[in-house]
Each structure stands twice: as structure tokens, then as C-alpha cells.
Design an enzyme around this catalytic site. Structure first.
Site, PDB file in Angstrom:
ATOM      1  N   HIS A 294       0.790  -1.232   0.000  1.00 20.50           N
ATOM      2  CA  HIS A 294       0.000   0.000   0.000  1.00 20.50           C
ATOM      3  C   HIS A 294       0.821   1.279   0.000  1.00 20.50           C
ATOM      4  O   HIS A 294       0.431   2.264  -0.593  1.00 20.50           O
ATOM      5  CB  HIS A 294      -0.953   0.017   1.199  1.00 20.50           C
ATOM      6  CG  HIS A 294      -2.103  -0.910   1.029  1.00 20.50           C
ATOM      7  ND1 HIS A 294      -3.152  -0.651   0.184  1.00 20.50           N
ATOM      8  CD2 HIS A 294      -2.371  -2.111   1.584  1.00 20.50           C
ATOM      9  CE1 HIS A 294      -4.015  -1.637   0.221  1.00 20.50           C
ATOM     10  NE2 HIS A 294      -3.561  -2.546   1.070  1.00 20.50           N
TER      11      HIS A 294
ATOM     12  N   HIS B  89      10.388  20.180  -8.620  1.00 19.55           N
ATOM     13  CA  HIS B  89      11.444  19.207  -8.908  1.00 19.55           C
ATOM     14  C   HIS B  89      12.312  18.965  -7.664  1.00 19.55           C
ATOM     15  O   HIS B  89      12.708  17.827  -7.387  1.00 19.55           O
ATOM     16  CB  HIS B  89      12.293  19.696 -10.082  1.00 19.55           C
ATOM     17  CG  HIS B  89      13.287  18.694 -10.573  1.00 19.55           C
ATOM     18  ND1 HIS B  89      12.935  17.454 -11.032  1.00 19.55           N
ATOM     19  CD2 HIS B  89      14.635  18.755 -10.671  1.00 19.55           C
ATOM     20  CE1 HIS B  89      14.012  16.785 -11.394  1.00 19.55           C
ATOM     21  NE2 HIS B  89      15.054  17.552 -11.186  1.00 19.55           N
TER      22      HIS B  89
ATOM     23  N   ASP C 260      15.573   8.933 -15.041  1.00 25.54           N
ATOM     24  CA  ASP C 260      16.648   8.998 -16.020  1.00 25.54           C
ATOM     25  C   ASP C 260      17.977   9.022 -15.269  1.00 25.54           C
ATOM     26  O   ASP C 260      18.006   8.948 -14.040  1.00 25.54           O
ATOM     27  CB  ASP C 260      16.474  10.194 -16.946  1.00 25.54           C
ATOM     28  CG  ASP C 260      16.585  11.534 -16.233  1.00 25.54           C
ATOM     29  OD1 ASP C 260      16.801  11.555 -14.998  1.00 25.54           O
ATOM     30  OD2 ASP C 260      16.454  12.559 -16.910  1.00 25.54           O
TER      31      ASP C 260
END
Length: 135
Positions: A20, A98, A28
Site C-alpha cells: 500500500h 522538482h 533517467d
């Protein structure tokens, strides 16, 4: 011998063992991977296998609840965002910065397991989806 689905035994095992709170990130070569996380390196040669091919195959074998992407993908890599969106369809997509995305890779607890699949030796801007299983 297995003939269908993901043939890579490491990936097949990760998918079979998902719980779960687990997640998988398809990354990358530029994605930092903490030593504490399992990494499956699929690099064959520069740029192979292709990101979208790996994602497509994983999605065939994994029921996902949510995809997490870097917010920057919207402006910096709209073509890859469109390709990911086409594959995931109406599945929920969350966006985080990010920097927050990379920080999340360092989060660990006894109840959380993340696996990183590094697919090639190219860096593709902001294209590291984090997949959460739907169990």
C-alpha cells in the site's frame, strides 16, 4: 520460461511485492538515487531503452492509483508530459516542485519502500514519474 509481461526478473519481483505505501520511480540518469533505495539499471546503451517504452510496459503490469511528476515538466517538457498523460489516461496526476520530488526520494521509514528504475544514460528534463500502486 515466462513469455508475457515484464521479463526483467528484478522489475517483475518489485511489481509482485508492491504494498500500500510503496512507490516506483522511473528515472533517467540525472535522478539522484540514495544508496538506501533499490535501483534497477536497465541501461543497454545511450538512450536505450526509451523512457516511454519502459513506462508503457510497467503500466501494463501495475495497477496505479496516482502518478507524481515534477511541476516543471509542464513548461520544460510538454511533449513528454503529453506522452505520459496519454498512457495514464484518467489516473490522478499530482505535481510537485522538482526539488521536492528529489527530496521525496530520500524519505524512508519502516512503512515505506521505494524502488528506482533507472532506464537509460540520458537525462530527460523533469521526466521521472513516481507511481503509487492501487491495491
Amino acid at each position: 520460461m515466462k513469455k508475457h509481461g515484464i521479463l526483467n526478473s528484478d522489475i517483475a519481483k518489485v511489481l509482485a511485492d508492491l504494498g500500500h505505501t510503496d512507490q516506483i520511480t522511473i528515472g533517467d540518469a540525472g535522478l539522484p538515487v540514495p544508496a538506501s533505495l533499490k535501483k534497477i539499471d536497465l541501461a543497454l546503451k545511450l538512450g536505450e531503452p526509451k523512457f516511454i517504452d519502459v513506462l508503457a510496459e510497467v503500466l501494463k503490469d501495475m495497477e496505479i492509483e496516482k502518478v507524481i511528476l515534477a511541476e516543471e515538466i509542464k513548461a520544460q517538457n510538454p511533449d513528454q508530459l503529453a506522452a505520459v498523460s496519454a498512457l495514464v489516461g484518467d489516473i490522478e496526476v499530482d505535481y510537485v516542485s522538482h526539488e521536492d520530488f528529489k527530496r521525496q526520494n530520500y524519505y524512508t521509514s519502516q512503512d515505506f519502500q521505494e524502488n528506482i528504475i533507472v532506464l537509460n544514460k540520458l537525462c530527460i528534463d523533469y521526466i521521472n514519474p513516481k507511481l503509487t500502486p492501487n491495491l
